[in-house]
Design a protein around this motif. Structure first.
Motif, PDB file in Angstrom:
ATOM      1  N   ARG A  71     -41.979   7.266 -30.158  1.00 54.69           N
ATOM      2  CA  ARG A  71     -42.254   6.537 -28.923  1.00 54.69           C
ATOM      3  C   ARG A  71     -40.990   5.765 -28.554  1.00 54.69           C
ATOM      4  N   LEU A  72     -40.757   5.603 -27.259  1.00 55.71           N
ATOM      5  CA  LEU A  72     -39.639   4.804 -26.770  1.00 55.71           C
ATOM      6  C   LEU A  72     -40.151   3.521 -26.143  1.00 55.71           C
ATOM      7  N   TYR A  73     -39.418   2.428 -26.380  1.00 58.00           N
ATOM      8  CA  TYR A  73     -39.651   1.189 -25.645  1.00 58.00           C
ATOM      9  C   TYR A  73     -38.430   0.995 -24.754  1.00 58.00           C
ATOM     10  N   GLY A  74     -38.636   1.174 -23.468  1.00 56.50           N
ATOM     11  CA  GLY A  74     -37.540   1.111 -22.502  1.00 56.50           C
ATOM     12  C   GLY A  74     -37.439   2.416 -21.738  1.00 56.50           C
ATOM     13  N   ALA A  75     -37.230   2.305 -20.425  1.00 58.27           N
ATOM     14  CA  ALA A  75     -37.169   3.499 -19.585  1.00 58.27           C
ATOM     15  C   ALA A  75     -36.019   3.413 -18.588  1.00 58.27           C
ATOM     16  N   GLY A  76     -34.926   2.755 -18.994  1.00 54.86           N
ATOM     17  CA  GLY A  76     -33.754   2.625 -18.133  1.00 54.86           C
ATOM     18  C   GLY A  76     -32.674   3.631 -18.479  1.00 54.86           C
ATOM     19  N   GLY A  77     -31.433   3.300 -18.108  1.00 53.54           N
ATOM     20  CA  GLY A  77     -30.312   4.204 -18.327  1.00 53.54           C
ATOM     21  C   GLY A  77     -30.041   4.487 -19.792  1.00 53.54           C
ATOM     22  N   HIS A  78     -30.161   3.440 -20.629  1.00 54.74           N
ATOM     23  CA  HIS A  78     -29.935   3.632 -22.061  1.00 54.74           C
ATOM     24  C   HIS A  78     -30.977   4.574 -22.647  1.00 54.74           C
ATOM     25  N   ALA A  79     -32.199   4.464 -22.145  1.00 58.36           N
ATOM     26  CA  ALA A  79     -33.286   5.307 -22.651  1.00 58.36           C
ATOM     27  C   ALA A  79     -33.043   6.779 -22.359  1.00 58.36           C
ATOM     28  N   GLN A  80     -32.435   7.084 -21.216  1.00 56.54           N
ATOM     29  CA  GLN A  80     -32.231   8.496 -20.897  1.00 56.54           C
ATOM     30  C   GLN A  80     -31.245   9.152 -21.866  1.00 56.54           C
ATOM     31  N   ILE A  81     -30.266   8.369 -22.381  1.00 56.41           N
ATOM     32  CA  ILE A  81     -29.340   8.930 -23.365  1.00 56.41           C
ATOM     33  C   ILE A  81     -30.061   9.183 -24.680  1.00 56.41           C
ATOM     34  N   ILE A  82     -30.867   8.214 -25.111  1.00 59.75           N
ATOM     35  CA  ILE A  82     -31.637   8.406 -26.333  1.00 59.75           C
ATOM     36  C   ILE A  82     -32.584   9.594 -26.182  1.00 59.75           C
ATOM     37  N   HIS A  83     -33.216   9.701 -25.032  1.00 58.80           N
ATOM     38  CA  HIS A  83     -34.112  10.827 -24.771  1.00 58.80           C
ATOM     39  C   HIS A  83     -33.358  12.148 -24.897  1.00 58.80           C
ATOM     40  N   SER A  84     -32.131  12.192 -24.404  1.00 60.55           N
ATOM     41  CA  SER A  84     -31.314  13.403 -24.493  1.00 60.55           C
ATOM     42  C   SER A  84     -30.991  13.749 -25.944  1.00 60.55           C
TER      43      SER A  84
ATOM     44  N   VAL B  74     -40.828  13.043 -27.448  1.00 60.10           N
ATOM     45  CA  VAL B  74     -41.205  11.679 -27.083  1.00 60.10           C
ATOM     46  C   VAL B  74     -42.655  11.714 -26.606  1.00 60.10           C
ATOM     47  N   THR B  75     -43.531  11.052 -27.343  1.00 58.59           N
ATOM     48  CA  THR B  75     -44.958  11.121 -27.025  1.00 58.59           C
ATOM     49  C   THR B  75     -45.393  10.054 -26.026  1.00 58.59           C
ATOM     50  N   GLU B  76     -44.728   8.891 -26.037  1.00 54.81           N
ATOM     51  CA  GLU B  76     -45.065   7.811 -25.106  1.00 54.81           C
ATOM     52  C   GLU B  76     -43.810   7.003 -24.803  1.00 54.81           C
ATOM     53  N   ILE B  77     -43.747   6.474 -23.569  1.00 57.67           N
ATOM     54  CA  ILE B  77     -42.662   5.577 -23.175  1.00 57.67           C
ATOM     55  C   ILE B  77     -43.278   4.301 -22.618  1.00 57.67           C
ATOM     56  N   PHE B  78     -42.804   3.166 -23.126  1.00 57.79           N
ATOM     57  CA  PHE B  78     -43.290   1.860 -22.680  1.00 57.79           C
ATOM     58  C   PHE B  78     -42.155   1.103 -21.998  1.00 57.79           C
ATOM     59  N   ASP B  79     -42.522   0.283 -21.013  1.00 57.30           N
ATOM     60  CA  ASP B  79     -41.531  -0.557 -20.340  1.00 57.30           C
ATOM     61  C   ASP B  79     -42.259  -1.736 -19.705  1.00 57.30           C
ATOM     62  N   ASP B  80     -41.592  -2.895 -19.700  1.00 59.39           N
ATOM     63  CA  ASP B  80     -42.191  -4.081 -19.078  1.00 59.39           C
ATOM     64  C   ASP B  80     -42.245  -3.970 -17.563  1.00 59.39           C
ATOM     65  N   ASN B  81     -41.403  -3.075 -16.997  1.00 62.86           N
ATOM     66  CA  ASN B  81     -41.352  -2.906 -15.542  1.00 62.86           C
ATOM     67  C   ASN B  81     -41.341  -1.408 -15.215  1.00 62.86           C
ATOM     68  N   PRO B  82     -42.487  -0.739 -15.306  1.00 65.60           N
ATOM     69  CA  PRO B  82     -42.529   0.704 -15.088  1.00 65.60           C
ATOM     70  C   PRO B  82     -41.988   1.152 -13.738  1.00 65.60           C
ATOM     71  N   SER B  83     -42.135   0.301 -12.715  1.00 70.38           N
ATOM     72  CA  SER B  83     -41.664   0.684 -11.378  1.00 70.38           C
ATOM     73  C   SER B  83     -40.142   0.740 -11.301  1.00 70.38           C
TER      74      SER B  83
ATOM     75  N   LYS C 223     -34.818   9.642 -14.047  1.00 70.91           N
ATOM     76  CA  LYS C 223     -35.136  10.723 -14.988  1.00 70.91           C
ATOM     77  C   LYS C 223     -36.590  10.676 -15.432  1.00 70.91           C
ATOM     78  N   PHE C 224     -37.167   9.473 -15.471  1.00 69.84           N
ATOM     79  CA  PHE C 224     -38.514   9.308 -16.003  1.00 69.84           C
ATOM     80  C   PHE C 224     -39.581   9.189 -14.912  1.00 69.84           C
ATOM     81  N   LYS C 225     -39.221   9.461 -13.664  1.00 69.50           N
ATOM     82  CA  LYS C 225     -40.172   9.304 -12.569  1.00 69.50           C
ATOM     83  C   LYS C 225     -41.390  10.208 -12.728  1.00 69.50           C
ATOM     84  N   HIS C 226     -41.194  11.357 -13.381  1.00 73.53           N
ATOM     85  CA  HIS C 226     -42.299  12.300 -13.538  1.00 73.53           C
ATOM     86  C   HIS C 226     -43.137  12.011 -14.780  1.00 73.53           C
ATOM     87  N   ILE C 227     -42.761  10.962 -15.535  1.00 74.01           N
ATOM     88  CA  ILE C 227     -43.455  10.606 -16.768  1.00 74.01           C
ATOM     89  C   ILE C 227     -44.255   9.325 -16.536  1.00 74.01           C
TER      90      ILE C 227
END
Length: 213
Positions: A8-21, A30-39, A44-48
């Motif tokens: 699982r990832l905590y964070g869905a910003g620019g740094h997260a996309q590198i880790i995701h890669s 990656v089974t779940e992604i959490f973020d304090d500000n999903p909007s 890259k994560f708009k479809h998730i």
């Protein structure tokens, strides 16, 4: 190092996309992604479906990687999450087998880590960073792209070493320091110092609020 198949990832910003890669390249799902500000997540994560931590959040499940570049925020989230943590290492990184890497740490493409080095928890070793022999890198440090740490360097908890910085051998950098991009560090640096230039000079002290009282 322990093999994992799902995280699982905590964070869905620019740094997260590198880790995701990195995870995708290692065939880790990656089974779940959490973020304090999903909007405000990276495009890259708009479809998730990005989840928020709420009162019903379960600590149980797949191990986490905290995908937050800010060292202090990463440390605060680590205090909250009582789950297991995973590491992510790009296959192009060159890592001597005689090193120790803490849980939650990520190592990006082209990084080099030499023998007898100890790397703490939730550390970022960024793209093309070079960490030479007998280094000690404490928890929550960020070693930025193209940084060079020569042998026998010690970097304290939470410090950020900026892109392209060079640290000469046998230097000790204190905790929660900021070393500016391109800085050349030729002498020991105390805790909370902000350092820039060649040679590096302290321009201010960035003490936490509680130490100012």
């Amino acid at each position: 190092m322990e093999e994992i198949n799902t995280v699982r990832l905590y964070g869905a910003g620019g740094h997260a996309q590198i880790i995701h890669s990195v995870l995708k390249q290692n065939r880790v799902a990656v089974t779940e992604i959490f973020d304090d500000n999903p909007s405000g997540c990276h495009p890259k994560f708009k479809h998730i479906s990005i989840l928020e931590i709420d009162k019903d959040f379960s600590q149980e499940g797949d191990p986490f990687i905290i995908a937050i570049g800010d060292n202090f925020q990463r440390s605060e989230i680590a205090k909250f999450l009582q789950s297991e943590f995973a590491t992510a290492i790009h296959s192009s990184a060159i890592i001597d087998p005689d090193i120790k890497i803490g849980k939650g740490t990520v190592v990006y493409a082209g990084a080099v880590i030499q023998p007898n080095t100890t790397i703490g928890k939730h550390v970022i070793i960024n793209t093309l960073a070079s960490v030479d022999h007998d280094n000690v890198i404490e928890d929550f440090v960020h070693i930025s792209p193209n940084t060079t740490l020569c042998g026998l360097v010690h970097v304290g908890e939470g410090s950020h070493i900026g892109a392209g910085a060079v640290v000469v051998p046998k230097i000790k950098i204190g905790k929660w320091c900021i070393i500016g991009a391109g800085t050349v560090v030729i002498r020991d640096i105390p805790d909370y110092a902000v350092v820039v230039g060649n040679p590096g000079k302290i321009i201010k002290m960035n003490y936490p609020e509680e130490s100012k009282k």
